[in-house]
Design a protein around this motif. Sequence first.
Motif, short mmCIF file in Angstrom:
data_model
loop_
_atom_site.label_atom_id
_atom_site.label_comp_id
_atom_site.label_asym_id
_atom_site.label_seq_id
_atom_site.Cartn_x
_atom_site.Cartn_y
_atom_site.Cartn_z
N TYR A 36 1.05 -1.16 -0.05
CA TYR A 36 -0.01 -0.16 -0.08
C TYR A 36 0.81 1.17 0.10
O TYR A 36 0.11 2.31 0.09
N ARG A 37 2.26 1.11 0.24
CA ARG A 37 3.07 2.17 0.47
C ARG A 37 4.07 2.27 -0.91
O ARG A 37 4.58 3.15 -1.44
N VAL A 38 4.52 1.14 -1.30
CA VAL A 38 5.49 0.66 -2.48
C VAL A 38 4.95 -0.47 -3.21
O VAL A 38 4.65 -1.17 -2.68
N ARG A 39 5.43 -0.17 -4.46
CA ARG A 39 5.16 -1.38 -5.27
C ARG A 39 5.63 -2.69 -4.69
O ARG A 39 6.60 -2.93 -4.22
N LEU A 71 8.42 -12.04 -8.41
CA LEU A 71 7.32 -11.76 -9.02
C LEU A 71 6.11 -12.58 -8.75
O LEU A 71 6.26 -14.01 -8.73
N HIS A 72 4.98 -12.35 -8.42
CA HIS A 72 3.65 -13.04 -8.01
C HIS A 72 3.00 -13.59 -9.40
O HIS A 72 2.76 -14.83 -9.55
N ASP A 73 2.77 -12.78 -10.37
CA ASP A 73 2.09 -13.17 -11.55
C ASP A 73 2.83 -13.88 -12.54
O ASP A 73 4.34 -13.65 -12.49
N ARG A 104 0.50 -6.70 -14.97
CA ARG A 104 -0.01 -5.94 -13.94
C ARG A 104 0.86 -5.20 -13.38
O ARG A 104 0.26 -3.75 -12.97
N LEU A 105 2.06 -5.46 -13.13
CA LEU A 105 2.76 -4.54 -12.12
C LEU A 105 3.69 -3.60 -13.11
O LEU A 105 4.22 -2.52 -12.68
N TRP A 106 3.97 -3.92 -14.22
CA TRP A 106 4.89 -3.27 -15.06
C TRP A 106 4.37 -3.00 -16.53
O TRP A 106 5.32 -2.23 -17.19
N GLU A 107 3.31 -3.18 -16.67
CA GLU A 107 2.39 -2.96 -18.04
C GLU A 107 3.17 -3.40 -19.20
O GLU A 107 3.34 -2.60 -20.08
N GLY A 133 16.25 -5.11 -17.92
CA GLY A 133 16.04 -4.09 -18.85
C GLY A 133 14.83 -3.39 -19.08
O GLY A 133 14.36 -2.26 -18.98
N LEU A 134 13.86 -4.37 -19.26
CA LEU A 134 12.46 -3.98 -19.36
C LEU A 134 11.78 -3.34 -18.15
O LEU A 134 10.94 -2.54 -18.25
N THR A 135 12.11 -3.61 -17.02
CA THR A 135 11.70 -2.94 -15.76
C THR A 135 12.74 -2.10 -14.94
O THR A 135 12.25 -1.43 -13.86
N GLY A 136 13.57 -1.54 -15.72
CA GLY A 136 14.62 -0.71 -15.15
C GLY A 136 15.21 -1.30 -13.90
O GLY A 136 15.21 -0.34 -12.72
N GLU A 137 15.39 -2.66 -13.80
CA GLU A 137 15.92 -3.17 -12.75
C GLU A 137 14.77 -3.25 -11.55
O GLU A 137 15.11 -3.21 -10.48
N GLY A 138 13.59 -2.85 -11.85
CA GLY A 138 12.64 -2.99 -10.77
C GLY A 138 12.45 -4.19 -10.12
O GLY A 138 11.83 -4.43 -9.21
#
Length: 229
Positions: A14-17, A50-52, A57-60, A75-80
């Motif tokens: 609820y605060r951070v992805r 990653l759950h999914d 859902r998270l990274w479009e 690369g696709l998620t900016g190291e997210g």
Amino acid sequence: MRNLTAVAHRGAPYRVRENTLDSLRSALTLGADAVEFDVRSTRDGVPVLLHDSTLNRLWELDRPLTALSAAEVRGLTGEGVPTLVDALRVTEGARVMVDLPGEVDTRGARRVVDVVRECGAAERVYYSAGPATMLAVRSVDPAAEIALTWKTLAPPRPALLDAVRPRWLNYRFGLVSRGLVERVHRDGYLMSVWTPDTRRSMRRLAELGVDSITTNRVDTLCALRKGGS
């Protein structure tokens, strides 16, 4: 209630992805005793958070994780999307519940267990998922601590419990009653529940005697545990 274990579901979503390093850090700052996160494997076998099954859902990004290498995910998620190694480093010293969603993957389970061992985290990590996946974990780690996720009021078969040897039975919170808690404890297991997010639900479960609550609002649970309203 002070003995109740507060587990942060995917960090502090609820605060951070969810399932990011910042989310894990935030949960620990908020007072979580343990953090739960989901682990799946990339095409080249790297365990990541990653759950999914896809990045949608998270990274479009409508790309299945199993079609991407770890480098492509970075690369696709900016190291997210963190690797399991990254997550274990960030949570050093804290308990970690590793959830293994999706289809049963014995090879993936083995790699996850290997990474946990290589990071020196085996003593603080425990694993959660349904019966088939927990059987896979048990087959590769006889010493693993397991929270067997169970989604029905019918008790697990004795043969399954003998094979999985869980420490915890992990129930959806809406199923929980005093009778169920008493049965689980009488059978020699600890009870963990997921994922109540209101004070009312958390208070009810604590009063019923559950041992651990996994929630998206770990700050609320920690405040309640300290006697907050």
